[in-house]
Every structure is written in C-alpha cells, then in structure tokens.
Design an enzyme around this catalytic site. Sequence first.
Site, PDB file in Angstrom:
ATOM      1  CG  PHE A 133     -87.767 -54.066  10.204  1.00  0.00           C
ATOM      2  CD1 PHE A 133     -87.554 -53.038   9.300  1.00  0.00           C
ATOM      3  CD2 PHE A 133     -87.727 -53.774  11.563  1.00  0.00           C
ATOM      4  CE1 PHE A 133     -87.317 -51.735   9.733  1.00  0.00           C
ATOM      5  CE2 PHE A 133     -87.487 -52.476  12.005  1.00  0.00           C
ATOM      6  CZ  PHE A 133     -87.290 -51.461  11.089  1.00  0.00           C
ATOM      7  CG  ASP A 218     -84.142 -59.158  14.889  1.00  0.00           C
ATOM      8  OD1 ASP A 218     -84.589 -58.949  16.031  1.00  0.00           O
ATOM      9  OD2 ASP A 218     -84.081 -58.281  13.999  1.00  0.00           O
ATOM     10  CE  LYS A 247     -90.581 -53.397  17.538  1.00  0.00           C
ATOM     11  NZ  LYS A 247     -89.639 -53.811  16.487  1.00  0.00           N
TER      12      LYS A 247
END
Length: 403
Positions: A133, A218, A247
């Site tokens: 993702f 990532d 995040k």
Amino acid sequence: MSQTTSSHLLPVFARANLAFERGEGAWLIATNGERYLDFGSGIAVNALGHAHPHLVKAVSEQAAKLWHVSNLYRIPEGERAAARLCEASFADVVFFANSGAEAMECAIKMARKYHAARGAPERVRIIAFEGAFHGRTLTTLAAAGQAKYLEGFGPVAEGFDHAPFNDLEAVKKLIGPATAAILIEPVQGEGGVRVPDAQFLRGLREACDRHGLLLIFDEVQTGMGRTGELFAYQRSGVTPDILALAKGLGGGFPVGACLATAAAAAGMTAGTHGSTFGGNPLAMAAVNAVLDVMLAPGFITHVRRTALLLKQKLAAIRDRHPDILADVRGEGLLIGLKAVVPNGDLVAALRGEKLLAVAAGDNVVRLLPPLIIGEAEVTDAVERLARACARLDAAAPMKGAAS
Ligand SMILES: *Cc1c(COP(=O)(O)O)cnc(C)c1O
C-alpha cells in the site's frame, strides 16, 4: 443509537458510529463521555498520543505567529526539521509534502528523474510488491497494483511491475533495461503486518547496486519510532536511497516527507517539483516538536521495552485462545494479530471492550498504540483483548462438539 446518520460527507469510508471530542495520551473520550483505550492511533499517526503537552505548546505558539508563507521564501523551521531528519538518517535532503501518498509521489518522480538526468530517460519502471500500500493517488495506486482500489478509475498509470513479497528470484527476473528502482515497505502495514526476511531486503540492496537501481523504502507507516528504531531501515541493516515518511511525522498534523541521498536527488533541481502547502511553518513546528520528543535519550529504548512486554503478553493470550488468534507478528509497536475469526469481528469485539484497533489485509488486526504508552496501558489493553477473545470464544460454535 441511530443506525445511519445522514451526512454530506462523500461516503467513501465505512465509519463506526462513534465520535470523539477529546484525547489524553492513549485515551480518547467519546461524545457520550465513554473512554476508549486508543491502540489505533488514528492509523499509526498519533505516535505521541493525544494532546501531548509539548506538541500542543509548540503548535499553539507557532499558530499565534505564522501559519503559511509558501515555498517562494525560506522557511527556517523547515530547514531545521530537514537538517534534523538528515542528521538522524542516511539522507542528505528532504522534501516536505502533506501526506504519505504525496511523499511517495515525490519518491517515484525522483527515481525516474535520477535516471533521466544521467542520460537514461527510458529507465522509468519501478518494481513493487504484491500486498503493498502506497496511498490513494492514481500513481501510488498503480505502484501498489491492487485491483480492488484501481477498478473503475480508468487507465492505470504505466511503469510498475509487481513481484510476490519476499521473493528475491521473482524480483531479479523483473529487472530489465527500463527498470529504475525497487519500491518496498520494510514491513507491509496495510497488507497485514508482513515482515520480510532480512536476507530478502539485503538481496534487494545488492540487486539495486548491481543494476544501478535506486532502492525506495516506503516508511510512511514504519517510520518515526514505530518499529523500535527511528526508521525501520535501521533495524534491517539495509539503507535505501529514498525514503518516504508521513503518518507519525507530525504527531497528528498532516505532513509527509521524502528523504534522499544527494546522489538520488540529483535530478530534482529548481522547478522540477513543488507543493503549495508542503513544509509550511505550522507543519514544521509539529515535526520539530515530534523530533524533540523522539530524539531525546531513552525514547526509542522505551518503545522497544514496551513492545517486548506487549508482545509477550499477547503471545500468552494467543496460546489461551487458539480459535480466535493464530499468530502475533510485527516489529516494535507495529503489531499484527493474525485472526482465525474474521478480523472485522475481532475489531468490533475489541471496540465493545473500549479498545481501538485497526483491521489490515491477510485477516489481521493491527495494534498501533501511541509510542508513549507504559506498562499500565499494556496491561489494560491485554485484559481488554482477553475479554474480547473470551466473548468471541463463547459466541463461536462449540469446537469438537459436533464430531
Ligand atoms: C498510510 C500509508 C500511505 C498513504 O498515506 P496517506 O497519508 O494516506 O496518503 C502510504 N504508504 C504507506 C506504507 C502507508 O501506510
């Protein structure tokens, strides 16, 4: 409680009928006054919990001074945040964005531009992994290659090849003259807290070095202390060329970053990329405040110690409830409970015990507590999990009774 609340919000989220009005550390207080233990952290975002006094002070003070000026001018707070991120990592330069997907867009553009600037503009393809993702923009969706998210949105952005996670031979077969980079989450988050073998990441680094490819990590979910290092790459011993963060980076303030070596970023000259909001003074105050806390001596050690304690207690619960929990996995405080029952049922049962957790792929329930939790919250959360498991056990058909 009303079943459906009429709303003018685009209905793209399957929301629980639950709203919060304030938070304190690892606790969220609902609009009806009920207290929830937050082991979801807004999907790994509230790394320092809610209303952390240092973040509140830093962002409030900045809000009273200056929010936004644009990137037409120097932003000293951003220069400081970038210098601190570089000092704490392999990187030489940082681009600030507003989200994880945008940080990833910068990473993808940078990898292609690197080759173009070196006279190989045909090298545009990026090898990524099944179960990945990387965000919800059209290009980051193409990078992850998950059909369920791409369907109905027209042509899929070109230039991504996909290998099974943890399969080095498959990656080697995909490398060709048009390959620019390999892109991977050092631990797959949304995909179900899947941890690759250390040899696999080392193999990717070797393949990149042999073929002149860039290695992109990532770390939007794994970064900022989540795995018990400031960055997960430091655990793996494999250093990427480009790294995406978001995040936990702003502790709840929306901000992302793309970190890179000077060599990898060489093509990104003035005018090649940009953002109106990216790296504004308010966001940079949040990042610097998060770094103040995370770079302080003892913080990372605390995360590791807490993670060890939590994992031990979770393993004991799994042993007691093998019909509910199959496995406990993950790194640091990025923990996946592989469920036997449907993971949505487990998330709902936990919410019934006022413990918030987040579903992931591969029938996993993620525990992503704020990194500031202590032994009391660990014990409390595990008790809630035990009660939820007992309730699910009681509701399940009697095992062995029929045969
Ligand atoms: C959440 C996430 C993203 C996307 O971040 P947004 O801020 O939602 O755009 C990208 N990559 C990984 C690994 C993530 O976990």
